[in-house]
Design an enzyme around this catalytic site. Structure first.
Site, short mmCIF file in Angstrom:
data_model
loop_
_atom_site.label_atom_id
_atom_site.label_comp_id
_atom_site.label_asym_id
_atom_site.label_seq_id
_atom_site.Cartn_x
_atom_site.Cartn_y
_atom_site.Cartn_z
CG HIS A 160 -1.87 1.01 1.43
ND1 HIS A 160 -1.59 2.29 1.82
CD2 HIS A 160 -3.21 0.97 1.26
CE1 HIS A 160 -2.70 3.00 1.88
NE2 HIS A 160 -3.71 2.23 1.55
CG ASP A 202 0.90 -2.16 6.33
OD1 ASP A 202 0.00 -2.20 7.19
OD2 ASP A 202 0.78 -1.56 5.24
CD GLN A 240 -6.62 -4.33 4.63
OE1 GLN A 240 -7.53 -4.95 5.18
NE2 GLN A 240 -6.83 -3.17 4.06
CE LYS A 250 -6.94 -0.07 6.61
NZ LYS A 250 -7.80 0.47 5.54
CB CYS A 305 -3.72 3.37 -1.45
SG CYS A 305 -4.95 4.60 -1.10
N1 7TS Z 1 -1.53 -0.66 4.83
C1 7TS Z 1 -2.45 -1.42 4.22
C2 7TS Z 1 -2.08 -2.81 3.81
C3 7TS Z 1 -3.73 -0.91 4.01
O1 7TS Z 1 -4.64 -1.67 3.42
C4 7TS Z 1 -4.03 0.41 4.43
C5 7TS Z 1 -5.36 1.05 4.15
C6 7TS Z 1 -3.02 1.14 5.08
C7 7TS Z 1 -1.79 0.58 5.26
C8 7TS Z 1 -3.28 2.51 5.57
O2 7TS Z 1 -4.17 2.50 6.62
P1 7TS Z 1 -4.68 3.88 7.25
O3 7TS Z 1 -5.62 3.47 8.32
O4 7TS Z 1 -3.47 4.57 7.75
O5 7TS Z 1 -5.34 4.63 6.12
N2 7TS Z 1 -6.08 0.46 3.11
C9 7TS Z 1 -7.17 0.94 2.52
C10 7TS Z 1 -7.79 0.26 1.47
O6 7TS Z 1 -7.39 -0.78 1.01
N3 7TS Z 1 -8.87 0.97 1.08
O7 7TS Z 1 -8.94 2.07 1.82
C11 7TS Z 1 -7.90 2.06 2.73
#
Ligand code: 7TS
Length: 430
Positions: free
Chosen positions: A143, A220, A223, A246, A386
């Site tokens: 991501h 990371d 997910q 999430k 992303c």
């Molecule tokens: N890493 C992964 C693997 C992700 O899927 C996401 C967000 C992030 C980091 C960033 O997370 P945040 O909470 O800091 O935004 N992924 C997604 C997605 O797949 N669709 O919207 C956000």
């Protein structure tokens, strides 16, 4: 009080915890009020949990009860409200520490989200330890949150950014891993579960190789932590980033886990109140861990509202959640395979993937598809997720993506499949 919740003790900061342990339709309907909403006159089928998950009533109630009866700033007041808010805010930290394998509370840093947690490591640890010609290793499925901070750090320091490749099924190619993670490698940063392909990466294997080279590893977990049992101690990982939103929790609160010995030697990224122990006109000393990294008024309601989300996941059981998602993924892969016009990305085996399925229709653009599905009450994401470089590797600009969680059922997937058939009839008279 709503049925299904045991009694609460708001004064002590305990949240209302659901007393069910299953994933029955009644529990889902009772606990997730948004799922009884109609979208365009149809039952909401929410298949976008990889972007953010829906919130159970216990989380909504806890945020409300905090603002209604406990609102105060933390760590600085001696009055009752301040003490209650501080104790609930810090109690969530203990819950998180135990949720990821029983680490020390000093090792749990509140951030805004996973993105900020990764940036904290890249900028604080990275700027101190990465030099010209060092190597930073990531993968081709990251991501942007776990790509751009390293891209910038590599550019700033003159370090080399090296990528672990991905095969046609969306799995990491590890044949050459000992050459990729070489003696110049200072850090390996990778996702445990791809937000596009659903791939679950063998992070334990990679951590072992990295540690043999004395390289640090950041996982990371944005997910993976919401969907799999994750034990950072058993993994022996150095840093892990994830987001509350999430995993049934509120937005605006994320977590950086870091090994205490590493965090201890890192400089803060943001300076100001809350993160100091003593300030003079000509110098200042930093607070102890974890507060050294938590300057300014934090997201108090977010942290407090995260506690019942963790309780909910614990009471359901992470093993059970994983089993449920394997079942849904198998069902979805099987049904989607029956649609010859749909191409699916990622591993074919449900054991190697989480409940995230990216797909394209041979004729219909993913954005048109997502809009058509929305008209049937079905929420999926369409776009590059992303992960633009990965899209290039897959040879597409965007995909549609269905992602599952605790509250999804096989009926949701059947509705998706049936709507995908309808889309063909609507757009191309198929
Ligand atoms: N890493 C992964 C693997 C992700 O899927 C996401 C967000 C992030 C980091 C960033 O997370 P945040 O909470 O800091 O935004 N992924 C997604 C997605 O797949 N669709 O919207 C956000």
């Amino acid at each position: 009080m709503r049925t299904g919740f045991v009694s609460s003790d708001l004064a002590s900061g305990d949240a209302r915890v659901p007393d069910h342990t299953g994933l029955s339709k009644e529990a889902i309907n009772r606990d997730f009020p948004i799922l009884s909403r109609k979208i365009n006159g149809k039952r909401l089928v929410y298949l976008d949990s990889a972007a953010t998950t829906q919130k159970p009533q216990c989380v909504i109630d806890r945020i409300e009860s905090y603002y209604a009866s406990q609102n105060a700033n933390v760590h600085r007041g001696l009055h009752t409200l301040a003490e209650e808010a501080t104790s609930a805010f810090e109690a969530t930290r203990d819950k998180i520490a135990s949720f990821i394998g029983g680490v020390r509370r000093e090792e749990i840093i509140y951030t805004r989200n996973a993105t900020e947690a990764i940036n904290l490591v890249a900028q604080s640890w990275g700027r101190k330890h990465i030099r010209e010609n060092d190597r930073i290793v990531i993968t081709r499925m990251e991501h942007h949150a776990n790509l751009v901070p390293w891209l910038v750090l590599a550019e700033e320091t003159g370090a080399e950014l090296e990528y672990i490749p991905v095969d046609s099924q969306g799995r990491l190619i590890l044949d050459n891993i000992s050459n990729i993670i070489d003696s110049r490698t200072k850090i390996v940063a990778l996702t445990q579960m791809s937000n596009v392909l659903g791939t679950i990466n063998p992070v334990d294997e990679i951590i072992e190789v990295a540690h043999r080279r004395n390289a640090m590893v950041l996982i990371d977990g944005a997910q993976s932590v919401p969907h799999l049992p994750v034990d950072v101690k058993a993994l022996d990982v150095d840093f892990m980033a994830f987001s509350a939103h999430k995993m049934l929790g509120p937005t605006g609160i994320g977590i950086l886990y870091g090994r205490e010995s590493l965090l201890d030697r890192m400089e803060p990224l943001i300076y100001g109140g809350e993160m100091i122990s003593e300030v003079r006109y000509d110098s200042a000393d930093w607070a102890e861990l974890p507060w050294k990294f938590e300057a300014g008024t934090p997201n108090i309601a977010g942290a407090i509202g995260f506690a019942p989300a963790l309780d909910y996941l614990n009471s359901t059981g992470m093993d059970k959640i994983r089993e449920h998602e394997i079942e849904l993924t198998e069902h979805a892969l099987d049904r989607l395979a029956g649609l010859k016009f749909i191409r699916i990305y990622g591993p074919t085996s449900s054991e190697q993937r989480g409940g995230i399925i990216s797909f394209v229709d041979s004729e219909i653009h993913p954005h048109d598809l997502a809009q058509f599905l929305d008209a049937s009450g079905i929420a999926v994401r369409a776009g590059h997720h992303c992960a633009q470089p990965l899209m290039g590797l897959l040879g597409v600009n965007s995909t549609a993506r269905a992602s599952f969680y605790i509250y999804n059922t096989k009926d949701d997937i059947d509705e998706l499949v049936s709507a995908l058939r309808d889309a063909r009839r609507y757009f191309i008279n198929d």
